[in-house]
Scaffold this motif. Sequence first.
Motif, short mmCIF file in Angstrom:
data_model
loop_
_atom_site.label_atom_id
_atom_site.label_comp_id
_atom_site.label_asym_id
_atom_site.label_seq_id
_atom_site.Cartn_x
_atom_site.Cartn_y
_atom_site.Cartn_z
N ASP A 282 -28.24 45.36 38.39
CA ASP A 282 -28.85 46.01 37.22
C ASP A 282 -30.37 45.83 37.24
O ASP A 282 -31.13 46.78 36.99
N ALA A 283 -30.81 44.62 37.52
CA ALA A 283 -32.25 44.34 37.54
C ALA A 283 -32.93 45.09 38.67
O ALA A 283 -34.01 45.67 38.49
N ALA A 284 -32.31 45.09 39.86
CA ALA A 284 -32.90 45.78 41.01
C ALA A 284 -32.95 47.28 40.76
O ALA A 284 -33.95 47.93 41.08
N ALA A 285 -31.89 47.84 40.20
CA ALA A 285 -31.87 49.29 39.93
C ALA A 285 -32.98 49.68 38.97
O ALA A 285 -33.65 50.71 39.14
N ALA A 286 -33.22 48.85 37.94
CA ALA A 286 -34.29 49.13 36.98
C ALA A 286 -35.65 49.07 37.66
O ALA A 286 -36.53 49.91 37.42
N LEU A 287 -35.85 48.09 38.53
CA LEU A 287 -37.11 47.96 39.24
C LEU A 287 -37.33 49.09 40.24
O LEU A 287 -38.43 49.62 40.37
N PHE A 288 -36.26 49.45 40.96
CA PHE A 288 -36.37 50.56 41.92
C PHE A 288 -36.73 51.85 41.20
O PHE A 288 -37.51 52.67 41.70
N GLY B 269 -40.06 52.12 42.60
CA GLY B 269 -39.67 52.60 43.91
C GLY B 269 -39.12 51.47 44.75
O GLY B 269 -39.49 50.30 44.56
N PHE B 270 -38.25 51.78 45.68
CA PHE B 270 -37.61 50.77 46.52
C PHE B 270 -38.65 50.02 47.35
O PHE B 270 -38.68 48.79 47.38
N ASP B 271 -39.52 50.77 48.04
CA ASP B 271 -40.49 50.14 48.94
C ASP B 271 -41.49 49.26 48.20
O ASP B 271 -41.99 48.27 48.75
N ASN B 272 -41.79 49.62 46.94
CA ASN B 272 -42.81 48.89 46.19
C ASN B 272 -42.26 47.75 45.35
O ASN B 272 -43.00 47.12 44.59
N THR B 273 -40.96 47.51 45.45
CA THR B 273 -40.34 46.40 44.73
C THR B 273 -40.13 45.24 45.68
O THR B 273 -39.54 45.40 46.75
N SER B 274 -40.61 44.08 45.30
CA SER B 274 -40.44 42.90 46.15
C SER B 274 -39.20 42.12 45.75
O SER B 274 -38.72 42.22 44.62
N THR B 275 -38.71 41.32 46.68
CA THR B 275 -37.57 40.46 46.38
C THR B 275 -37.93 39.47 45.28
O THR B 275 -37.10 39.15 44.42
N ASN B 276 -39.16 38.99 45.29
CA ASN B 276 -39.60 38.04 44.26
C ASN B 276 -39.50 38.64 42.87
O ASN B 276 -39.14 37.95 41.90
N GLU B 277 -39.80 39.92 42.75
CA GLU B 277 -39.72 40.58 41.44
C GLU B 277 -38.27 40.65 40.96
O GLU B 277 -38.01 40.52 39.75
N ILE B 278 -37.35 40.87 41.88
CA ILE B 278 -35.93 40.89 41.51
C ILE B 278 -35.49 39.49 41.06
O ILE B 278 -34.79 39.34 40.05
N LEU B 279 -35.94 38.46 41.79
CA LEU B 279 -35.62 37.08 41.43
C LEU B 279 -36.12 36.75 40.03
O LEU B 279 -35.40 36.16 39.21
N GLU B 280 -37.37 37.15 39.75
CA GLU B 280 -37.96 36.86 38.45
C GLU B 280 -37.24 37.61 37.33
O GLU B 280 -37.04 37.06 36.23
N ALA B 281 -36.84 38.86 37.59
CA ALA B 281 -36.17 39.66 36.57
C ALA B 281 -34.82 39.06 36.19
O ALA B 281 -34.41 39.10 35.02
N GLY C 290 -33.95 35.79 36.95
CA GLY C 290 -34.12 34.38 36.65
C GLY C 290 -33.27 33.48 37.52
O GLY C 290 -32.63 32.54 37.02
N ILE C 291 -33.24 33.77 38.81
CA ILE C 291 -32.42 33.00 39.75
C ILE C 291 -33.26 32.55 40.94
O ILE C 291 -34.36 33.06 41.16
N ALA C 292 -32.72 31.61 41.70
CA ALA C 292 -33.38 31.12 42.90
C ALA C 292 -33.08 32.04 44.07
O ALA C 292 -32.10 32.80 44.06
N ARG C 293 -33.95 31.97 45.08
CA ARG C 293 -33.78 32.83 46.25
C ARG C 293 -32.42 32.60 46.92
O ARG C 293 -31.77 33.52 47.39
N GLY C 294 -31.98 31.35 46.95
CA GLY C 294 -30.70 31.04 47.58
C GLY C 294 -29.53 31.74 46.90
O GLY C 294 -28.57 32.17 47.55
N THR C 295 -29.60 31.86 45.57
CA THR C 295 -28.55 32.55 44.81
C THR C 295 -28.52 34.02 45.17
O THR C 295 -27.45 34.61 45.35
N LEU C 296 -29.70 34.62 45.29
CA LEU C 296 -29.78 36.03 45.66
C LEU C 296 -29.15 36.27 47.03
O LEU C 296 -28.31 37.16 47.20
N TYR C 297 -29.54 35.44 47.99
CA TYR C 297 -29.04 35.64 49.36
C TYR C 297 -27.59 35.20 49.54
O TYR C 297 -26.98 35.51 50.56
N HIS C 298 -27.06 34.52 48.54
CA HIS C 298 -25.62 34.22 48.55
C HIS C 298 -24.82 35.50 48.34
O HIS C 298 -23.72 35.65 48.88
N HIS C 299 -25.39 36.42 47.58
CA HIS C 299 -24.71 37.68 47.26
C HIS C 299 -25.14 38.82 48.16
O HIS C 299 -24.32 39.70 48.49
#
Length: 213
Positions: A16-22, A26-38, A40-49
Motif C-alpha cells: 500500500d505504501a509503495a503503491a502510493a509513493l509510485f 513514479g517508480f524510478d524516483n521512489t527510493s527503498t528508504n522512502e518506502i521504509l519510512e512510510a 515504519g520498518i527496518a530494511r531487514g523486514t522489507l527484504y524478508h518480504h
Amino acid sequence: MRVVKEAGERKNEILDAAAALFALKGFDNTSTNEILEAVGIARGTLYHHFKSKEDIMDAIIERQSERMLSQARRIAEDKGIPVEERMLRVVMALRLEETEGAGGKGMIEHLHRPQNALMHQKSKKVIMGQVPPILAIVLTDGIEQGLFDTPYPLECMEMVVAYLNTMLDDGVVELTEEQRMDRITAFVFHLERLLGIEKGRLAYIMKMFADGE
C-alpha cells in the motif's frame, strides 16, 4: 514496544505504501528508504518480504490484477446472466479504474508516466495473458447458444484485446477524439465479422464508448 504483525498484514502495508509513493513520484524516483519510512520498518523486514523494489512492483501489479481478474472470472462463469450482458459486465469488471482499491484514474495516469514504463509493460503482459481466456468463456457459451459463429473463440478474443490494449491506450498511441472514434467504429465493424453476426448487432458498444463508459 516493537509491534509484531502477521506476515500478510505487513506485506500489504508495504504494498500500500509503495503503491502510493509510485503513484506520487513514479517508480524510478521512489527510493527503498522512502518506502521504509512510510511503513515504519527496518530494511531487514522489507527484504524478508521482497527481494527488491522491482519485486515490490511485481507484487503490486499481481495483487491489483488478481482483484480485477477474479471478479471478471466470477461474472464470466455465471451462466444465469445472458451472454451479451455477461460480456459487458466482464469488460466493465476489467476496467482498472472501476476495481476496488485500484486508485481510480490516478493509477492509470501513473502507469502512463515515462518513469513507470516498466510497470506499464508488466501490466500489459498480465492483460494479454489472462484477459482473453476469461472473455473466451463467455464467447464459447454464446457459440453454443447460436449467438456467435467462430471456430476460434480464444484467438478471437486475443485479437480483440491486443487491438484495444494498443490502439486505445494513450500511453502507446496518441489519438485525437475523432481518430479514437474512427478506430472504435472500425473495431466494431470488424468485430461483428469476427463473431459471425449481422451488421449493427454490436451498435451498443459504440454508444458505450461514446458515453465514455
